[in-house]
Scaffold this motif. Structure first.
Motif, PDB file in Angstrom:
ATOM      1  N   MET A  63      53.039  42.989  34.690  1.00  0.00           N
ATOM      2  CA  MET A  63      51.786  42.219  34.824  1.00  0.00           C
ATOM      3  C   MET A  63      51.283  42.271  36.264  1.00  0.00           C
ATOM      4  O   MET A  63      50.080  42.396  36.512  1.00  0.00           O
ATOM      5  CB  MET A  63      52.025  40.768  34.393  1.00  0.00           C
ATOM      6  CG  MET A  63      52.292  40.606  32.901  1.00  0.00           C
ATOM      7  SD  MET A  63      52.443  38.875  32.435  1.00  0.00           S
ATOM      8  CE  MET A  63      52.725  39.009  30.676  1.00  0.00           C
ATOM      9  N   ASP A  64      52.214  42.165  37.219  1.00  0.00           N
ATOM     10  CA  ASP A  64      51.822  42.267  38.631  1.00  0.00           C
ATOM     11  C   ASP A  64      51.272  43.654  38.945  1.00  0.00           C
ATOM     12  O   ASP A  64      50.310  43.801  39.711  1.00  0.00           O
ATOM     13  CB  ASP A  64      53.026  41.977  39.534  1.00  0.00           C
ATOM     14  CG  ASP A  64      53.535  40.555  39.365  1.00  0.00           C
ATOM     15  OD1 ASP A  64      52.700  39.655  39.195  1.00  0.00           O
ATOM     16  OD2 ASP A  64      54.770  40.359  39.387  1.00  0.00           O
TER      17      ASP A  64
ATOM     18  N   ARG B  26      49.746  45.612  36.796  1.00  0.00           N
ATOM     19  CA  ARG B  26      48.402  45.720  36.193  1.00  0.00           C
ATOM     20  C   ARG B  26      47.365  45.001  37.047  1.00  0.00           C
ATOM     21  O   ARG B  26      46.243  45.501  37.252  1.00  0.00           O
ATOM     22  CB  ARG B  26      48.430  45.136  34.787  1.00  0.00           C
ATOM     23  CG  ARG B  26      47.090  45.223  34.064  1.00  0.00           C
ATOM     24  CD  ARG B  26      47.186  44.787  32.609  1.00  0.00           C
ATOM     25  NE  ARG B  26      45.886  44.841  31.990  1.00  0.00           N
ATOM     26  CZ  ARG B  26      44.989  43.848  32.009  1.00  0.00           C
ATOM     27  NH1 ARG B  26      45.282  42.691  32.621  1.00  0.00           N
ATOM     28  NH2 ARG B  26      43.806  43.983  31.422  1.00  0.00           N
ATOM     29  N   SER B  27      47.752  43.855  37.590  1.00  0.00           N
ATOM     30  CA  SER B  27      46.808  43.122  38.468  1.00  0.00           C
ATOM     31  C   SER B  27      46.488  43.939  39.705  1.00  0.00           C
ATOM     32  O   SER B  27      45.338  43.973  40.171  1.00  0.00           O
ATOM     33  CB  SER B  27      47.433  41.782  38.877  1.00  0.00           C
ATOM     34  OG  SER B  27      47.673  40.988  37.736  1.00  0.00           O
ATOM     35  N   CYS B  28      47.484  44.610  40.238  1.00  0.00           N
ATOM     36  CA  CYS B  28      47.286  45.453  41.415  1.00  0.00           C
ATOM     37  C   CYS B  28      46.359  46.627  41.087  1.00  0.00           C
ATOM     38  O   CYS B  28      45.512  47.014  41.902  1.00  0.00           O
ATOM     39  CB  CYS B  28      48.626  45.951  41.942  1.00  0.00           C
ATOM     40  SG  CYS B  28      48.517  46.859  43.501  1.00  0.00           S
TER      41      CYS B  28
ATOM     42  N   LEU C 153      43.982  46.612  38.855  1.00  0.00           N
ATOM     43  CA  LEU C 153      42.629  46.091  38.711  1.00  0.00           C
ATOM     44  C   LEU C 153      41.980  45.842  40.068  1.00  0.00           C
ATOM     45  O   LEU C 153      40.744  45.833  40.185  1.00  0.00           O
ATOM     46  CB  LEU C 153      42.654  44.791  37.899  1.00  0.00           C
ATOM     47  CG  LEU C 153      42.987  44.952  36.403  1.00  0.00           C
ATOM     48  CD1 LEU C 153      43.186  43.591  35.738  1.00  0.00           C
ATOM     49  CD2 LEU C 153      41.873  45.731  35.697  1.00  0.00           C
ATOM     50  N   GLU C 154      42.782  45.644  41.096  1.00  0.00           N
ATOM     51  CA  GLU C 154      42.239  45.393  42.426  1.00  0.00           C
ATOM     52  C   GLU C 154      41.798  46.674  43.133  1.00  0.00           C
ATOM     53  O   GLU C 154      41.105  46.619  44.152  1.00  0.00           O
ATOM     54  CB  GLU C 154      43.297  44.686  43.293  1.00  0.00           C
ATOM     55  CG  GLU C 154      43.637  43.274  42.820  1.00  0.00           C
ATOM     56  CD  GLU C 154      44.825  42.700  43.565  1.00  0.00           C
ATOM     57  OE1 GLU C 154      45.347  43.412  44.480  1.00  0.00           O
ATOM     58  OE2 GLU C 154      45.243  41.573  43.251  1.00  0.00           O
TER      59      GLU C 154
ATOM     60  N   ALA D 171      44.914  50.437  34.082  1.00  0.00           N
ATOM     61  CA  ALA D 171      45.167  49.031  33.765  1.00  0.00           C
ATOM     62  C   ALA D 171      44.888  48.754  32.295  1.00  0.00           C
ATOM     63  O   ALA D 171      45.603  47.981  31.637  1.00  0.00           O
ATOM     64  CB  ALA D 171      44.305  48.133  34.653  1.00  0.00           C
TER      65      ALA D 171
ATOM     66  N   GLU E 138      47.443  47.396  29.272  1.00  0.00           N
ATOM     67  CA  GLU E 138      47.171  46.046  28.759  1.00  0.00           C
ATOM     68  C   GLU E 138      47.985  45.721  27.512  1.00  0.00           C
ATOM     69  O   GLU E 138      48.508  44.617  27.359  1.00  0.00           O
ATOM     70  CB  GLU E 138      45.680  45.914  28.466  1.00  0.00           C
ATOM     71  CG  GLU E 138      45.293  44.521  28.005  1.00  0.00           C
ATOM     72  CD  GLU E 138      43.797  44.379  27.767  1.00  0.00           C
ATOM     73  OE1 GLU E 138      43.382  43.356  27.212  1.00  0.00           O
ATOM     74  OE2 GLU E 138      43.034  45.306  28.144  1.00  0.00           O
TER      75      GLU E 138
ATOM     76  N   THR F 128      51.386  44.555  28.465  1.00  0.00           N
ATOM     77  CA  THR F 128      51.518  43.418  29.389  1.00  0.00           C
ATOM     78  C   THR F 128      50.956  42.145  28.760  1.00  0.00           C
ATOM     79  O   THR F 128      51.679  41.206  28.484  1.00  0.00           O
ATOM     80  CB  THR F 128      50.798  43.723  30.715  1.00  0.00           C
ATOM     81  OG1 THR F 128      49.447  44.131  30.441  1.00  0.00           O
ATOM     82  CG2 THR F 128      51.520  44.813  31.487  1.00  0.00           C
ATOM     83  N   ASN F 129      49.666  42.163  28.496  1.00  0.00           N
ATOM     84  CA  ASN F 129      49.033  40.993  27.884  1.00  0.00           C
ATOM     85  C   ASN F 129      48.970  41.110  26.370  1.00  0.00           C
ATOM     86  O   ASN F 129      48.635  40.128  25.681  1.00  0.00           O
ATOM     87  CB  ASN F 129      47.611  40.815  28.432  1.00  0.00           C
ATOM     88  CG  ASN F 129      47.601  40.662  29.935  1.00  0.00           C
ATOM     89  OD1 ASN F 129      47.662  41.646  30.651  1.00  0.00           O
ATOM     90  ND2 ASN F 129      47.522  39.417  30.401  1.00  0.00           N
TER      91      ASN F 129
END
Length: 772
Positions: free
Chosen positions: A563-564, A566-568, A570-571, A581, A585, A588-589
């Motif tokens: 999850m971390d 994927r957040s990275c 998206l940034e 990402a 998904e 992760t989500n």
């Protein structure tokens, strides 16, 4: 008489000395710690031990190659020395055997399984041949003193060892303690386990080494001898057939009784041999000429030369051609053997068996009359020859009496893998003796592949304190792991057990740049998510983000998760990062987020089985990679503690489905080997496995491979890769479950294995639904 033989007899001649004690009947005058014995007036001997090779199961072409290599070895023997090849058969000492292989009870709740396993091993041992076959080469030479003899043996050792290496046999020199052990085990049958000779202690006390190794009494009769509570008989090969099969020596030594057979060899210099044969040929021609002159005097001008004279001429010419044009040497040889038994009746029965075997090959073996003591000293690998029954042979004729049969695997501290299909001895494997401990277990469904893996896991669980990690794609190992007190981690979309794919302990990977190794793992995960593969931009983004999430983690307690990551992603400003990402998904989500959480299971259990049976096809490939990565973490942790780890990965062919997962697992395989871990790969799809360069390299570099029944196409690929002959291939063609071939180093040994069905262990290990 040939000058070499005449000189040899002159140097060996000693005053008649009737021994007045048992010690004096042993013809060793002095010993040195380096293994050199003084066995006569200025006569020194030295012994080498060499391993057997798989001659019996080799193809015709391979046998011819081995035969020529062995002939080359015989040709290399120094004509200034005499050589003795000794085959020693001895029954395995029951007490020592039980001490070496039986499992100790530990009062940990698993002793009921140890009792069953011990009983199985004892039953196998009773039904097996139970004989140890060892082969020795003893060189005897006349020198002025020990130093001169030492220099001579040092000079010839490298040549002897290299010739045996060419045959595939490992040759090692024996020191005095090891040489005396051979004699001790023969003289003191049943006391083999008591041998702990310390030469320096004997010297300090002023005791003779003969006191330690000799029997309590000897009694020599006209055609047999008594040695303590054993009786024995020495025999020699009297008449040779004109044609001898290369299997004769193997059949003579295929007995279930203690036995020694020795072939004494005296090489003759080629120039001297040619001169001798020319002299004999001249004598034959002279006899023929005289006969013809006599016939002409009687006006019988059409007389045909008698058959015996013509035959002598033909054989002499052939012998001369062998020496001058076919690189043959003249050898004088003498074959003697000794057998021992508990009773005179048993000795007579065993003697008759030997005589029948010899008659089958049109040879004649007879007991020595009134020469039993001299014959016994000749047979033993001491280095003396007191029996004058020499036979003139060429190199090829002598090479037919080859001592090789089949290689045994009986390593000290080894693990039971079955019985040798040829000699019926137990196969005990200690992979520590191999160059590397990587192994493969190959076979079609139903060949006993999973059962063999479970049998090994059971033995390791019951006999060692090593950690055991299992990747179980079919849910086959859970019952066994639970019974052994291990932990089963069930990983599926609906399971509460989670393993964090981003876990990374200290020492992860090659330890030079652990984040780089982790990045390679993450790339292989993304390869599983998108079968189209990754472009260079996507690879760069993943590598960048992997480094970023671990940099952030340094200030946090918990490891980063997917999850971390994927957040990275998206940034990041690139469009490709958003696509990556999005592909992540679901894992992760989404509903397949089993590897996106912090690890919440006990990963410290000694035995862990990762059960991914319910993971589904979408996640199975990814699951195998995550589990392998978790194993790397555990191996790194154990390596720091000095603890060994055994790893079993089923359906390993899935790992090589794409480039990055293949590269990652190939890297993991190397890390396992370097960090005191013994990896075992299990698969049924050999052909699919060999389509990968990484997989085929791993397979060809593995020192230990168990091959069970194979499909036709797989057999052909294995034969090509591992150089398996047609005769050896028959052991993995339509073979029974649990039977096949073991590749042990450079050797291929056929084996059979069956486990008693009326045991609790069998019910835990069987994969047949009707028997579970």
């Amino acid at each position: 008489m040939i000058r070499t033989i005449r000189n040899l007899k002159k140097m060996e001649k000693e005053d008649l000395n009737i021994p007045k004690s048992v010690q004096k009947s042993i013809p060793i005058k002095r010993i040195w710690e380096d293994g050199i014995f003084l066995v006569g007036k200025n006569k020194f001997s030295f012994t080498y031990k060499f391993t057997d090779i798989n001659y019996a199961v080799a193809s015709k072409e391979d046998k011819e190659t081995m035969f020529l290599d062995y002939s080359e070895l015989l040709n290399s023997l120094d004509s200034g020395a005499t050589t003795k090849i000794t085959i020693a058969l001895r029954r395995v000492n029951k007490k020592t055997f039980e001490k070496d292989i039986l499992l100790d009870f530990k009062q940990d709740g698993l002793d009921i399984y140890r009792q069953e396993y011990n009983q199985m091993l004892l039953d196998k041992a009773i039904g097996s041949n139970g004989m140890v076959r060892e082969i020795y080469l003893t060189i005897s030479v006349f020198k002025k003193d020990h130093e001169e003899a030492k220099n001579y043996f040092r000079r010839i050792s490298s040549d002897i060892i290299s010739h045996f290496a060419k045959l595939g046999s490992k040759c090692t020199s024996l020191n005095a303690t090891e040489r005396l052990r051979i004699l001790h085990d023969f003289y003191r049958i049943g006391e083999e386990s008591n041998y702990n000779l310390d030469i320096k202690t004997l010297m300090r006390k002023g005791h003779s080494f003969k006191d330690y190794i000799c029997p309590n009494g000897f009694s020599f009769e006209n055609d047999y001898f008594t040695m303590e509570n054993k009786v024995g008989r020495v025999m020699f090969l009297k008449d040779y057939a004109s044609y001898i099969k290369d299997s004769m020596i193997a059949e003579l030594t295929d007995m279930n009784q203690n036995m020694m057979l020795s072939i004494d060899i005296i090489p003759i210099p080629t120039d001297e041999a040619v001169k001798e044969v020319e002299s004999r040929l001249l004598g034959v021609e002279t006899n023929i000429t005289n006969w013809q002159r006599k016939q002409n005097a009687n006006n019988n001008f059409s007389a045909v030369v008698p058959y015996d004279m013509e035959q002598q001429r033909k054989e002499s010419k052939e012998f001369l051609d062998d020496l001058t044009t076919r690189d043959q040497r003249m050898m004088f040889a003498n074959v003697t053997l000794v057998i021992t038994a508990d009773t005179k009746e048993q000795l007579d029965a065993d003697t008759e068996t030997v005589l029948i075997t010899a008659r089958k090959h049109l040879c004649q073996i007879v007991p020595l009359k009134y020469q039993q003591m001299d014959g016994l000293n000749t047979v033993l690998p001491i280095g003396v020859r007191n029996i004058e029954t020499l036979r003139t042979l060429t190199t090829e004729s002598l090479a037919v009496l080859n001592p090789f049969r089949v290689q045994e695997i009986m390593d000290k501290g080894g693990i039971y893998y079955g019985e040798n299909a040829i000699s019926h001895n137990l196969i005990m494997v200690n992979k520590e003796n191999l160059l590397n401990q990587s192994s493969f277990l190959l076979g079609v469904p139903g060949s006993g592949k999973s059962f063999s893996a479970k049998e090994l896991i059971t033995f390791l669980s019951l006999s060692t304190n090593d950690d055991i990690l299992i990747c179980d794609p079919e849910g086959e190992y859970s019952a066994l792991v639970n019974a052994m007190g291990g932990e089963v981690i069930e990983i599926s979309a609906n399971s509460r057990d989670h393993i964090n794919a981003m876990d990374m302990l200290d020492g992860y990977g090659d330890a030079v740049n652990p984040i780089s190794d982790k990045s390679e793992f993450i790339l292989s995960l993304f390869e599983q998510l998108d079968k189209k593969g990754l472009g260079s931009k996507q690879k760069s983004i993943i590598d960048r983000c992997t480094a970023l999430v671990y940099e952030k983690q340094e200030n946090k307690k918990n490891m980063p998760t997917l999850m971390d990551l994927r957040s990275c992603l998206l940034e990041q400003p690139e469009k490709e990062a958003k696509d990556l990402a999005l592909s992540l998904e679901l894992f992760t989500n989404g509903s397949l987020n089993v590897f996106a959480h912090q690890t919440n299971v006990n990963t410290n259990s000694r035995i862990i089985s990762y059960d991914i049976y319910k993971l589904g096809k979408q996640l199975k490939s990814m699951g195998l990679l995550v589990i392998t990565d978790a194993m790397i973490n555990r191996v790194s942790e154990n390596y720091k503690k000095g603890k060994r780890t055994h790893i079993f990965i089923d359906e390993i062919h899935v790992m090589f489905a794409n480039e990055y997962s293949s590269a990652f697992f190939n890297s993991a395989w190397r890390q396992f080997r370097k960090r005191n871990a013994y990896p075992t790969a299990i698969t049924q799809n050999v052909e699919y496995l060999l389509s990968s360069v990484d997989a085929s390299t791993m397979l060809s570099n593995s020192e230990f491979i168990v091959m069970l029944n194979q499909a036709s196409s797989d057999r052909q690929e294995l034969a090509r890769l591992l150089n398996i002959s047609d005769e050896q291939m028959s052991y993995i063609t339509n073979s029974d479950a649990g039977c096949g071939l073991i590749k042990y180093g450079s050797s291929l040994v056929p084996f059979v294995n069956s486990f008693p069905k009326d045991t609790k262990l069998y019910k835990l290990m069987t994969t047949k639904p009707s028997e579970r």
